[in-house]
Design a protein around this motif. Structure first.
Motif, PDB file in Angstrom:
ATOM      1  N   ARG A   1       0.846  -1.183   0.000  1.00  0.00           N
ATOM      2  CA  ARG A   1       0.000   0.000   0.000  1.00  0.00           C
ATOM      3  C   ARG A   1       0.885   1.237   0.000  1.00  0.00           C
ATOM      4  NH1 ARG A   1      -4.649   1.359   4.480  1.00  0.00           N
ATOM      5  NH2 ARG A   1      -2.878   1.221   5.910  1.00  0.00           N
ATOM      6  N   LEU A   2       0.547   2.185  -0.867  1.00  0.00           N
ATOM      7  CA  LEU A   2       1.265   3.449  -0.991  1.00  0.00           C
ATOM      8  C   LEU A   2       0.363   4.537  -0.436  1.00  0.00           C
ATOM      9  CD1 LEU A   2       3.873   4.772  -2.083  1.00  0.00           C
ATOM     10  CD2 LEU A   2       2.727   4.990  -4.303  1.00  0.00           C
ATOM     11  N   ARG A   3       0.854   5.253   0.604  1.00  0.00           N
ATOM     12  CA  ARG A   3       0.045   6.257   1.301  1.00  0.00           C
ATOM     13  C   ARG A   3       0.676   7.635   1.135  1.00  0.00           C
ATOM     14  NH1 ARG A   3      -2.556   4.676   6.848  1.00  0.00           N
ATOM     15  NH2 ARG A   3      -4.211   5.836   5.809  1.00  0.00           N
ATOM     16  N   TRP A   4      -0.129   8.578   0.645  1.00  0.00           N
ATOM     17  CA  TRP A   4       0.327   9.953   0.420  1.00  0.00           C
ATOM     18  C   TRP A   4       0.555  10.664   1.745  1.00  0.00           C
ATOM     19  CZ3 TRP A   4      -1.654  14.866   1.457  1.00  0.00           C
ATOM     20  CH2 TRP A   4      -1.163  15.920   0.668  1.00  0.00           C
ATOM     21  N   VAL A   5       1.701  11.374   1.848  1.00  0.00           N
ATOM     22  CA  VAL A   5       2.001  12.191   3.015  1.00  0.00           C
ATOM     23  C   VAL A   5       2.005  13.667   2.659  1.00  0.00           C
ATOM     24  CG1 VAL A   5       3.728  12.721   4.780  1.00  0.00           C
ATOM     25  CG2 VAL A   5       3.312  10.344   4.137  1.00  0.00           C
ATOM     26  N   GLY A   6       2.574  14.024   1.504  1.00  0.00           N
ATOM     27  CA  GLY A   6       2.583  15.423   1.066  1.00  0.00           C
ATOM     28  C   GLY A   6       3.244  15.542  -0.296  1.00  0.00           C
ATOM     29  N   GLY A   7       3.079  16.704  -0.912  1.00  0.00           N
ATOM     30  CA  GLY A   7       3.682  16.961  -2.209  1.00  0.00           C
ATOM     31  C   GLY A   7       2.755  16.652  -3.356  1.00  0.00           C
ATOM     32  N   GLY A   8       3.304  16.087  -4.421  1.00  0.00           N
ATOM     33  CA  GLY A   8       2.525  15.847  -5.634  1.00  0.00           C
ATOM     34  C   GLY A   8       2.078  14.411  -5.769  1.00  0.00           C
ATOM     35  N   GLY A   9       2.221  13.863  -6.987  1.00  0.00           N
ATOM     36  CA  GLY A   9       1.666  12.553  -7.285  1.00  0.00           C
ATOM     37  C   GLY A   9       2.524  11.406  -6.784  1.00  0.00           C
ATOM     38  N   MET A  10       1.964  10.195  -6.896  1.00  0.00           N
ATOM     39  CA  MET A  10       2.669   8.974  -6.507  1.00  0.00           C
ATOM     40  C   MET A  10       2.033   7.808  -7.253  1.00  0.00           C
ATOM     41  SD  MET A  10       1.064   8.245  -2.721  1.00  0.00           S
ATOM     42  CE  MET A  10      -0.669   7.705  -2.589  1.00  0.00           C
ATOM     43  N   SER A  11       2.820   6.771  -7.513  1.00  0.00           N
ATOM     44  CA  SER A  11       2.281   5.593  -8.199  1.00  0.00           C
ATOM     45  C   SER A  11       3.215   4.403  -7.986  1.00  0.00           C
ATOM     46  CB  SER A  11       2.112   5.855  -9.701  1.00  0.00           C
ATOM     47  OG  SER A  11       3.357   6.169 -10.311  1.00  0.00           O
ATOM     48  N   TRP A  12       2.625   3.217  -7.992  1.00  0.00           N
ATOM     49  CA  TRP A  12       3.400   1.986  -7.925  1.00  0.00           C
ATOM     50  C   TRP A  12       4.023   1.687  -9.288  1.00  0.00           C
ATOM     51  CZ3 TRP A  12       4.950  -0.908  -3.960  1.00  0.00           C
ATOM     52  CH2 TRP A  12       4.258  -0.833  -2.749  1.00  0.00           C
ATOM     53  N   ARG A  13       5.218   1.126  -9.272  1.00  0.00           N
ATOM     54  CA  ARG A  13       5.840   0.563 -10.459  1.00  0.00           C
ATOM     55  C   ARG A  13       5.837  -0.960 -10.370  1.00  0.00           C
ATOM     56  NH1 ARG A  13       4.831   4.792 -12.244  1.00  0.00           N
ATOM     57  NH2 ARG A  13       6.250   6.334 -13.156  1.00  0.00           N
ATOM     58  N   ARG A  14       6.248  -1.491  -9.222  1.00  0.00           N
ATOM     59  CA  ARG A  14       6.249  -2.952  -9.060  1.00  0.00           C
ATOM     60  C   ARG A  14       6.437  -3.314  -7.594  1.00  0.00           C
ATOM     61  NH1 ARG A  14      11.970  -5.042  -9.318  1.00  0.00           N
ATOM     62  NH2 ARG A  14      13.303  -3.204  -9.557  1.00  0.00           N
ATOM     63  N   LEU A  15       6.002  -4.516  -7.239  1.00  0.00           N
ATOM     64  CA  LEU A  15       6.283  -5.146  -5.956  1.00  0.00           C
ATOM     65  C   LEU A  15       6.509  -6.625  -6.243  1.00  0.00           C
ATOM     66  CD1 LEU A  15       6.550  -5.102  -2.883  1.00  0.00           C
ATOM     67  CD2 LEU A  15       4.065  -5.451  -2.735  1.00  0.00           C
ATOM     68  N   GLN A  16       7.741  -7.077  -6.078  1.00  0.00           N
ATOM     69  CA  GLN A  16       8.114  -8.448  -6.389  1.00  0.00           C
ATOM     70  C   GLN A  16       8.709  -9.116  -5.160  1.00  0.00           C
ATOM     71  OE1 GLN A  16      10.802  -7.502  -9.660  1.00  0.00           O
ATOM     72  NE2 GLN A  16       9.265  -8.117 -11.174  1.00  0.00           N
ATOM     73  N   CYS A  17       8.205 -10.319  -4.847  1.00  0.00           N
ATOM     74  CA  CYS A  17       8.666 -11.064  -3.670  1.00  0.00           C
ATOM     75  C   CYS A  17       8.908 -12.525  -4.064  1.00  0.00           C
ATOM     76  CB  CYS A  17       7.639 -11.028  -2.545  1.00  0.00           C
ATOM     77  SG  CYS A  17       7.132  -9.370  -2.022  1.00  0.00           S
ATOM     78  N   ASN A  18       9.816 -13.183  -3.336  1.00  0.00           N
ATOM     79  CA  ASN A  18       9.968 -14.618  -3.567  1.00  0.00           C
ATOM     80  C   ASN A  18       9.069 -15.428  -2.649  1.00  0.00           C
ATOM     81  OD1 ASN A  18      11.328 -14.244  -1.134  1.00  0.00           O
ATOM     82  ND2 ASN A  18      12.988 -15.675  -1.638  1.00  0.00           N
ATOM     83  N   GLN A  19       8.426 -14.756  -1.673  1.00  0.00           N
ATOM     84  CA  GLN A  19       7.446 -15.364  -0.781  1.00  0.00           C
ATOM     85  C   GLN A  19       6.756 -14.235  -0.025  1.00  0.00           C
ATOM     86  OE1 GLN A  19       9.627 -16.899   3.035  1.00  0.00           O
ATOM     87  NE2 GLN A  19      10.993 -17.298   1.285  1.00  0.00           N
ATOM     88  N   PRO A  20       5.557 -14.460   0.503  1.00  0.00           N
ATOM     89  CA  PRO A  20       4.894 -13.407   1.276  1.00  0.00           C
ATOM     90  C   PRO A  20       5.680 -13.056   2.539  1.00  0.00           C
ATOM     91  CG  PRO A  20       3.314 -15.098   0.607  1.00  0.00           C
ATOM     92  CD  PRO A  20       4.681 -15.642   0.305  1.00  0.00           C
ATOM     93  N   LEU A  21       5.609 -11.808   2.948  1.00  0.00           N
ATOM     94  CA  LEU A  21       6.252 -11.364   4.178  1.00  0.00           C
ATOM     95  C   LEU A  21       5.526 -11.970   5.375  1.00  0.00           C
ATOM     96  CD1 LEU A  21       8.205  -9.424   5.754  1.00  0.00           C
ATOM     97  CD2 LEU A  21       6.370  -7.717   5.611  1.00  0.00           C
TER      98      LEU A  21
END
Length: 242
Positions: free
Chosen positions: A69-89
């Motif tokens: 999850r990406l949560r805005w704190v301040g400033g301008g825009g934001m976006s995901w590029r990728r999230l890659q894992c070899n197993q769940p956290l």
């Protein structure tokens, strides 16, 4: 007499510009939370996840199990590029580590998943103008019970079963709720936020801009956020209304 009057007027003009300067680098409107499902490949042994996002300002990255999850704190825009894992956290990873890989600003681990019901929180702060890509890695050797399973669907969800949450986000959510009774418009928070932690509480202070119903203004806000996530002493006072 004229000299004193000129100095007094100069001070008034300077003071009126302070809240405007706090928002000079701010872009509107605030961004909604963005979630992503991790691409899982591999597995077994030690764990690793790599995230990549694009931000213009400040944001929090939260990772739980195979979700981000990406949560805005301040400033301008934001976006995901990728999230890659070899197993769940896992909920209670053993020997958890974080490493910021790329990005011109700062990356700071603010919540370890072992102390936050399986949710890792990383603060990204990009002080320069324009958007920038940020990449980081998290690692672990397995949870303390020897089970590398993920923690999706566990008790408490994103904010943790014990109520823990990011104190800045918790305070700003409380300010939104309080200001909602005064205005139906949007509230934008400056990316410059002061936090002071003492024992089990964190004092959060900052500046916000609110607009709605044909009026608006700049406001100073503050909250006291306890370690269990509860928020008290919420204050929201005008600096310059228009």
């Amino acid at each position: 007499m004229e000299s004193r009057m000129f100095k007094w007027l100069s001070l008034v003009v300077f003071a009126s510009m302070i809240p405007l300067a706090a928002f000079a680098q701010m872009q509107f409107p605030p961004q909604r939370d963005q979630t992503i499902r991790a691409q899982i490949s591999g597995g077994g042994g030690s764990g690793k996840c790599t995230f990549e996002v694009n931000i213009d300002g400040a944001a929090d990255i939260e990772i739980r199990g195979s979700e981000g999850r990406l949560r805005w704190v301040g400033g301008g825009g934001m976006s995901w590029r990728r999230l890659q894992c070899n197993q769940p956290l896992p909920r209670n990873p053993r020997n958890f580590r974080f490493s910021g890989v790329d990005g011109r600003g700062s990356q700071t681990l603010t919540q370890n998943p072992s102390n936050n019901n399986g949710v890792v929180v990383i603060r990204l702060d990009d002080p320069q103008k324009g958007a920038e890509n940020y990449t980081g890695d998290i690692y672990w050797d397995g949870d303390n019970s020897g089970n590398n399973g993920g923690n999706n669907g566990g008790n408490g969800g994103w904010n943790g079963g014990n109520g823990n949450r990011n104190p800045v986000s918790a305070c700003q959510n409380a300010i939104r709720n309080q200001a909602g009774s005064r205005s139906s418009g949007d509230i934008q928070f400056s990316s410059s936020v002061n936090t002071d932690r003492a024992g089990n509480v964190t004092v959060v202070q900052g500046v916000a801009n609110a607009q709605g119903r044909g009026r608006g203004g700049y406001y100073q806000y503050s909250c006291v956020v306890r370690s269990n996530g509860s928020v008290g002493d919420v204050r929201y006072t005008p600096i310059n209304e228009y």
